[in-house]
Design an enzyme around this catalytic site. Structure first.
Site, PDB file in Angstrom:
ATOM      1  N   HIS A 133       0.650  -1.122   0.124  1.00  8.04           N
ATOM      2  CA  HIS A 133       0.055  -0.042  -0.133  1.00  8.04           C
ATOM      3  C   HIS A 133       0.709   1.340   0.020  1.00  8.04           C
ATOM      4  CE1 HIS A 133      -4.167  -1.419   0.173  1.00  8.04           C
ATOM      5  NE2 HIS A 133      -3.676  -2.319   1.076  1.00  8.04           N
ATOM      6  N   ASP A 163       0.013   7.146  -3.710  1.00 12.15           N
ATOM      7  CA  ASP A 163      -1.091   6.671  -4.499  1.00 12.15           C
ATOM      8  C   ASP A 163      -1.320   7.748  -5.423  1.00 12.15           C
ATOM      9  OD1 ASP A 163      -1.412   4.132  -3.414  1.00 12.15           O
ATOM     10  OD2 ASP A 163      -3.383   4.720  -2.238  1.00 12.15           O
TER      11      ASP A 163
END
Length: 376
Positions: A133, A163
């Site tokens: 992540h 991200d």
């Protein structure tokens, strides 16, 4: 100058294979810019654990339902691919190939297709097939280690740095560059391998240069732009709120200490041995008034000071409200499309796409009648 309201990417067709995080955000950006983005959702969902009606990363898109694990599923996607300019997928390396919608399968149908791949670790390397992540990706690139106070754990910047900045934005840059190449004489489609670790590392380019030049210490809270400098940081006000200070240049610093009311007692700005003393003086002064009071003092000046607002407060800031930085659509307050274009303005024209809600319309518009069949 002719002005149209469809955005600069009007006429560009994008297939998005449903995922979460940076892939959908990148596709949203393309949709905001005017592209016709068709999101291929899987039966049963698989997106964020919120009501799809609130997932604004799916705004301005349309959705069809296709089961890629069914016998007919890959063929349905490839029919869309034949008519598309761009495909975006965020599977682990090799998954799209196993499903029958990898680059080779798609380019066999459409050699000019730009095939955008969004992953954390990239398509190859020792960790390519590992889960991960945002926090892990920014950790290994050195970005996370720069954020926070010395002597404390690194501060986690939500999932904005990895991200979205290192991932989504680099995917969009790559897709648009590859699309330009595909549309030149003799050009062809290609694969864009957008890895969050690559993009995040790229974001630290200036800092690496400063480290090499001896102008940046490789530890957090010790430098000009990481909170180590007393005139570039945040300070608590009397009501428990915060003000952000960025008075780096001399003329801005002079305005800052004058308006703050410590011009006479403030230590010399570049006497780093006295930075602790300066920080204490600034902090003590900010504690004497509320955030609203200090905002009134600094608003519209060159002191480079601003209130630290929450997500709910930000749309009400006078400057952002005047610019329309946020917009309301379908009962949801959300950031408006950015950047802005003089001849091809953008806008939020549709709320979050509901899974499968646009299957019939896409089948008709794209000329893929099989989408409406039972096999989809």
């Amino acid at each position: 100058m002719a002005v149209t309201g469809n955005g600069p990417l009007a006429g560009v067709r994008v297939v998005e294979l449903a995922g979460i995080g940076p892939g959908p955000f990148a596709a949203m950006l393309l949709a905001d810019l005017g592209a016709d983005v068709v999101r291929v959702d899987r039966p049963g969902g698989g997106g964020l654990a919120i009501d799809p009606a609130y997932d604004v990363t799916n705004r301005n898109k349309r959705s069809v339902l296709i089961d890629l694990k069914s016998a007919e599923g890959p063929g349905r996607v490839l029919e869309l691919v034949e008519r598309a300019d761009v495909l975006i997928e965020g599977f682990r390396p090799g998954v799209a190939e196993r499903l029958g919608v990898g680059p080779a399968d798609c380019h066999a149908r459409n050699p000019r297709l730009v095939y955008g791949r969004m992953t954390g670790w990239g398509q190859e390397g020792p960790l390519a097939h590992s889960a991960g992540h945002d926090i892990a990706y920014i950790a290994v690139t050195g970005a996370l280690g720069m954020i926070g106070n010395p002597g404390e754990p690194p501060a986690v910047p939500a999932n904005l740095v990895g991200d979205y900045a290192g991932g989504s934005l680099y995917l969009v840059i790559g897709v648009l560059a590859a699309l330009q190449h595909a549309r030149t004489p003799g050009g062809a489609g290609q694969v864009v391998d957008a890895a969050i670790v690559d993009g995040t590392a790229h974001l630290t380019a200036m800092i690496h240069g400063m480290v090499a030049a001896g102008g940046w210490q490789d530890r957090r809270g010790s430098n000009l732009l990481d909170g180590g400098c007393p005139f570039y940081g945040t300070y608590e006000t009397s009501d428990g709120q915060y003000m952000a200070v960025g008075a780096l240049e001399q003329q801005f610093y002079e305005e800052f200490v004058r308006l703050l009311g410590i011009a006479e007692e403030a230590p010399a700005r570049w006497d780093m041995a006295r930075w602790g003393e300066l920080r204490e003086a600034v902090a003590a002064r900010f504690k004497t008034r509320t955030r609203a009071q200090w905002t009134e003092v600094f608003e519209g000046t060159d002191a480079c000071v601003a209130p630290v607002l929450s997500l709910r407060e930000a749309p009400g800031h006078p400057h952002l409200a005047a610019r329309g930085t946020f917009t309301d659509f379908g009962g949801i307050t959300q950031p408006a499309p950015a950047p802005r274009f003089s001849a091809t303005p953008t806008a939020v024209t549709g709320g979050p796409a509901r899974p499968g809600a646009d299957t019939d319309a896409v089948a008709a518009d794209w000329g893929v009648p099989g989408l409406t069949g039972k096999g989809a």
